[in-house]
Write an enzyme that holds these catalytic residues in place. Structure first.
Site, PDB file in Angstrom:
ATOM      1  N   TYR A  33      -5.094  -4.349  -7.060  1.00 54.38           N
ATOM      2  CA  TYR A  33      -6.063  -5.378  -7.434  1.00 54.38           C
ATOM      3  C   TYR A  33      -6.331  -6.304  -6.261  1.00 54.38           C
ATOM      4  O   TYR A  33      -5.614  -6.309  -5.260  1.00 54.38           O
ATOM      5  CB  TYR A  33      -5.566  -6.192  -8.630  1.00 54.38           C
ATOM      6  CG  TYR A  33      -4.469  -7.191  -8.290  1.00 54.38           C
ATOM      7  CD1 TYR A  33      -4.758  -8.548  -8.129  1.00 54.38           C
ATOM      8  CD2 TYR A  33      -3.150  -6.787  -8.121  1.00 54.38           C
ATOM      9  CE1 TYR A  33      -3.762  -9.468  -7.811  1.00 54.38           C
ATOM     10  CE2 TYR A  33      -2.138  -7.686  -7.822  1.00 54.38           C
ATOM     11  CZ  TYR A  33      -2.462  -9.020  -7.660  1.00 54.38           C
ATOM     12  OH  TYR A  33      -1.466  -9.930  -7.339  1.00 54.38           O
ATOM     13  N   LYS A 148      -0.954  -4.236  -2.564  1.00 55.52           N
ATOM     14  CA  LYS A 148      -1.246  -5.232  -3.603  1.00 55.52           C
ATOM     15  C   LYS A 148      -1.334  -4.529  -4.957  1.00 55.52           C
ATOM     16  O   LYS A 148      -2.404  -4.333  -5.540  1.00 55.52           O
ATOM     17  CB  LYS A 148      -2.523  -6.004  -3.291  1.00 55.52           C
ATOM     18  CG  LYS A 148      -2.631  -7.316  -4.072  1.00 55.52           C
ATOM     19  CD  LYS A 148      -3.706  -8.191  -3.514  1.00 55.52           C
ATOM     20  CE  LYS A 148      -3.871  -9.485  -4.324  1.00 55.52           C
ATOM     21  NZ  LYS A 148      -2.684 -10.363  -4.231  1.00 55.52           N
ATOM     22  N   GLU A 181       8.163 -14.570   0.926  1.00 48.18           N
ATOM     23  CA  GLU A 181       6.865 -15.072   0.472  1.00 48.18           C
ATOM     24  C   GLU A 181       7.032 -15.597  -0.942  1.00 48.18           C
ATOM     25  O   GLU A 181       8.093 -15.466  -1.555  1.00 48.18           O
ATOM     26  CB  GLU A 181       5.819 -13.960   0.505  1.00 48.18           C
ATOM     27  CG  GLU A 181       6.133 -12.782  -0.398  1.00 48.18           C
ATOM     28  CD  GLU A 181       5.126 -11.646  -0.266  1.00 48.18           C
ATOM     29  OE1 GLU A 181       4.025 -11.887   0.258  1.00 48.18           O
ATOM     30  OE2 GLU A 181       5.445 -10.523  -0.710  1.00 48.18           O
ATOM     31  N   LEU A 206       3.173  -9.345   1.704  1.00 48.79           N
ATOM     32  CA  LEU A 206       1.760  -8.991   1.633  1.00 48.79           C
ATOM     33  C   LEU A 206       1.005  -9.715   2.743  1.00 48.79           C
ATOM     34  O   LEU A 206       1.246 -10.905   2.988  1.00 48.79           O
ATOM     35  CB  LEU A 206       1.195  -9.399   0.272  1.00 48.79           C
ATOM     36  CG  LEU A 206      -0.267  -9.057   0.013  1.00 48.79           C
ATOM     37  CD1 LEU A 206      -0.443  -7.552  -0.148  1.00 48.79           C
ATOM     38  CD2 LEU A 206      -0.771  -9.789  -1.223  1.00 48.79           C
TER      39      LEU A 206
END
Length: 286
Positions: A33, A148, A181, A206
């Site tokens: 996505y 992702k 992250e 990411l």
């Protein structure tokens, strides 16, 4: 105005937008996505989001459901039909619908879903005036977080834990005590010497699109930058900390695990990045 969604070739009222129960995104999290910010009537950084979508699809051997040019038209159409001038557009591609089997099905068309919603442009701006609080959690995700994927259960649990602790984000921390992250963001600090630092995006995190655009902003503002690992302890001792994502831009972090960062107020560097972001980002008319 009722919300409109796009599902596999049809524009439908949001309440009627459905996918098959054997869609592999539902049964296996076999999909990817993207989320683009919509600001002042523009889709922000759409090219970079589509580039990352292309990479994620390639890594999972999923075909594009429509051509890239067609997807751009669909994104603009969904944004327009929902009257979104400020908000988000979400698009998801899964491997498609097939009888439940772990191996890739053959001759299956990927599924495409696109939604858009309005967001009060002042909400995040108001939040940035006071900043957010973060907790840290041990890394427990698979190694391919550079894709992702819609497989976000560890992120869901981390962000729920943050909410229960009265915080707005959770930072994943590796076995060496280094920050990776956030549950839905990239993590940054500003050292006491005024250097911006964020973890390299080659492996283990990411490559955020907002993160990438912020690097352009940093260059335009002439700020110093280092791409390296940093520890939780270094973050707690930093002059500033912040997170970045399409939904938050650069959002000040004023507390980590109950420890106040600097004077507990949003820092000037982070706020300067927020102020300059829109002018530097790529903007596609919606």
């Amino acid at each position: 105005m009722p919300r409109i969604a796009y599902v596999n070739g049809r524009y439908l009222p949001h309440r009627e937008a459905t996918v098959h129960i054997e869609d592999r995104g539902y049964q296996f999290a076999d999909g990817v996505y993207e989320v683009c910010e919509v600001a002042r009537g523009y889709i922000v950084d759409m090219r970079r989001h589509l580039d990352r979508l292309n990479r994620s699809l390639a890594e999972l051997s999923i075909d594009w459901p429509v051509s890239r040019a067609a997807l751009e038209i669909i994104l603009r159409e969904v944004v327009g039909r929902n009257g979104v001038k400020n908000g988000l557009v979400y698009f998801q591609v899964t491997r498609g619908v097939a009888g439940r089997d772990f191996v890739f099905p053959s001759n299956v068309k990927p599924s495409l879903v696109v939604t858009a919603k309005k967001v009060d442009p002042n909400f995040q701006a108001k939040r940035a005036e006071t900043g957010i609080k973060v907790i840290t959690v041990p890394e427990n995700r698979w190694e391919r977080v550079d894709i992702k994927s819609v497989g976000l259960l560890p992120n869901v649990l981390a962000k729920q834990k943050a909410k229960e602790a009265g915080c707005q984000e959770a930072w994943f921390v590796d076995a060496e005590g280094m920050v990776k992250e956030g549950g839905s963001s990239n993590a940054w600090i500003v050292t006491r010497d005024g250097v911006l630092v964020t973890r390299p995006a080659e492996h283990g995190i990411l490559r955020g699109i907002t993160r990438t655009t912020l690097l352009d902003v940093i260059g335009k503002l002439g700020l110093r930058f280092e791409e390296r690992h940093f520890s939780v302890e270094e973050a707690k001792e930093a002059r500033e900390a912040f997170v970045s994502s399409a939904t938050t831009l650069a959002m000040p972090v004023v507390e980590i695990d109950g420890r106040t960062i600097a004077n507990g107020q949003p820092g000037s560097v982070t706020l300067s990045l927020r102020e300059a972001f829109f002018d530097v980002a790529e903007k596609s008319p919606a």
